[in-house]
Design a protein around this motif. Structure first.
Motif, mmCIF file in Angstrom:
data_model
loop_
_atom_site.group_PDB
_atom_site.id
_atom_site.type_symbol
_atom_site.label_atom_id
_atom_site.label_comp_id
_atom_site.label_asym_id
_atom_site.label_seq_id
_atom_site.Cartn_x
_atom_site.Cartn_y
_atom_site.Cartn_z
ATOM 1 N N ILE A 54 0.839 -1.206 0.000
ATOM 2 C CA ILE A 54 0.000 0.000 0.000
ATOM 3 C C ILE A 54 0.872 1.254 0.000
ATOM 4 O O ILE A 54 0.608 2.224 -0.731
ATOM 5 C CB ILE A 54 -0.949 -0.023 1.217
ATOM 6 N N LYS A 55 1.938 1.255 0.822
ATOM 7 C CA LYS A 55 2.841 2.395 0.850
ATOM 8 C C LYS A 55 3.530 2.594 -0.495
ATOM 9 O O LYS A 55 3.667 3.727 -0.983
ATOM 10 C CB LYS A 55 3.895 2.208 1.952
ATOM 11 N N LYS A 67 2.417 1.624 -3.418
ATOM 12 C CA LYS A 67 1.430 2.087 -4.379
ATOM 13 C C LYS A 67 1.169 3.590 -4.216
ATOM 14 O O LYS A 67 1.091 4.336 -5.196
ATOM 15 C CB LYS A 67 0.128 1.309 -4.215
ATOM 16 N N THR A 68 1.049 4.016 -2.953
ATOM 17 C CA THR A 68 0.847 5.445 -2.691
ATOM 18 C C THR A 68 2.036 6.265 -3.171
ATOM 19 O O THR A 68 1.879 7.337 -3.761
ATOM 20 C CB THR A 68 0.620 5.679 -1.191
ATOM 21 N N LYS A 69 3.235 5.756 -2.955
ATOM 22 C CA LYS A 69 4.439 6.462 -3.379
ATOM 23 C C LYS A 69 4.517 6.564 -4.895
ATOM 24 O O LYS A 69 4.807 7.638 -5.447
ATOM 25 C CB LYS A 69 5.667 5.725 -2.834
ATOM 26 N N THR A 92 2.022 6.327 -7.017
ATOM 27 C CA THR A 92 0.933 7.192 -7.482
ATOM 28 C C THR A 92 1.286 8.668 -7.312
ATOM 29 O O THR A 92 1.028 9.493 -8.192
ATOM 30 C CB THR A 92 -0.361 6.870 -6.722
ATOM 31 N N THR A 93 1.906 8.998 -6.166
ATOM 32 C CA THR A 93 2.325 10.388 -5.937
ATOM 33 C C THR A 93 3.373 10.821 -6.946
ATOM 34 O O THR A 93 3.319 11.935 -7.490
ATOM 35 C CB THR A 93 2.877 10.534 -4.511
ATOM 36 N N ASP A 144 1.713 11.395 -10.247
ATOM 37 C CA ASP A 144 0.977 12.664 -10.241
ATOM 38 C C ASP A 144 1.925 13.853 -10.396
ATOM 39 O O ASP A 144 1.629 14.810 -11.122
ATOM 40 C CB ASP A 144 0.178 12.796 -8.943
ATOM 41 N N ASP A 195 10.404 13.657 0.181
ATOM 42 C CA ASP A 195 9.836 12.315 0.261
ATOM 43 C C ASP A 195 10.582 11.541 1.345
ATOM 44 O O ASP A 195 11.723 11.128 1.147
ATOM 45 C CB ASP A 195 9.954 11.599 -1.095
#
Length: 290
Positions: free
Chosen positions: A34-35, A37-39, A41-42, A45, A247
């Protein structure tokens, strides 16, 4: 009585320990995924925002609008041609004027008298430095139907401080885009500004055009320009952007560098041959070198 055999307490404890360990490992793997994936995705973006900003700047530069007063140029050309013809013709007696020339002059005077407002020569300029750029572009979309607006707009880009819209807040260096529907002699002022991109650590421009041996950091088509740039637009603009974001306590950088050609510089030297010249070393995509 028959003896019944089952699991011993030791076996149950070992089984529970194994299941607990596997549960912890699976939970950690899911949390790590999950982390990650979030990273990712960020990061996607951030890169997408930078690409969108670069795409808008590219479009503005591609459609840079260089206005030239054709009527004024024709008038000056006719006046020069008339002066040359008058020098080549024999001297006429005082007070004598060619009937055809007199008729042309009379028609021209009548055309000038028809104008209700005195003519004021419009001008569009290109003013670029290493840290910012200001010019007139045809990239002016009509967002509301039947809106009375011109096809061109004054636009400028500059790197300044802005307040972040994220949850953490704070300030950072941002790219500001300035637009003005009123085009005047000073293309560096007026209009309204909006933030185009945040957390920008580098925002640089360089310019290439005829008369320049290499890329230069300044280009002015107004009275402040030199002999190679005064009254002329560059043929290509080099843009460099770097975005730096925090980050996990580390700086993560995303950089892009593009060379943007101006589709129609409309310079006197370019249109004299009917073709727009191309910046040295620049090659269109998909076109093999000659």
């Amino acid at each position: 009585m028959k003896s019944r055999r089952g699991f011993t307490l030791l076996e149950v404890m070992i089984t529970i320990g194994i299941l607990g360990t596997m549960t912890v490992l699976v939970a950690q793997a899911i949390q790590q995924s999950i982390k990650m994936k979030t990273k990712v995705t960020t990061q996607m973006d951030d890169v997408s925002h930078m690409r969108d900003a670069v795409r808008l700047i590219q479009k503005d530069i591609n459609l840079a609008y260089h206005y030239r007063d054709v009527e004024k140029e024709l008038s000056e050309l006719l006046a020069k041609k008339s002066a040359t013809t008058a020098q080549q013709q024999p001297v006429t007696p005082p007070g004598f004027q060619d009937p055809l020339q007199q008729q042309q002059q009379s028609a021209w005077n009548q055309q000038l008298q028809k104008r209700e407002v005195p003519r004021k020569d419009p001008e569009t300029h290109f003013v670029g430095t290493g840290e910012g750029i200001n010019f007139v572009t045809m990239n002016n979309a009509r967002t509301v139907r039947n809106t009375q607006q011109a096809d061109f707009v004054e636009v400028g880009y500059e790197l300044k401080e802005c307040r972040s819209l994220s949850e953490n807040g704070g300030t950072s260096k941002c790219i500001w885009r300035r637009t003005s529907p009123w085009v005047d002699l000073d293309v560096t002022k007026g209009g309204s500004e909006v933030v185009l991109l945040e957390n920008v650590s580098e925002f640089k421009f360089r310019y290439m055009g005829k008369g320049k041996q290499d890329w230069v950091s300044t280009w002015r088509s107004d009275s402040g320009g030199d002999g190679a740039s005064k009254g002329k637009f560059p043929q290509a603009v080099e843009l460099s952007i770097t975005v730096t974001k925090k980050d996990s306590g580390k700086d993560r950088k995303y950089s892009m560098q593009v060379i943007v050609p101006i589709h129609f510089p409309n310079n006197p030297d370019d249109t004299s041959t009917g073709q727009a010249t191309q910046a040295p070393g620049f090659q269109q995509q998909g076109v093999p070198p000659q």
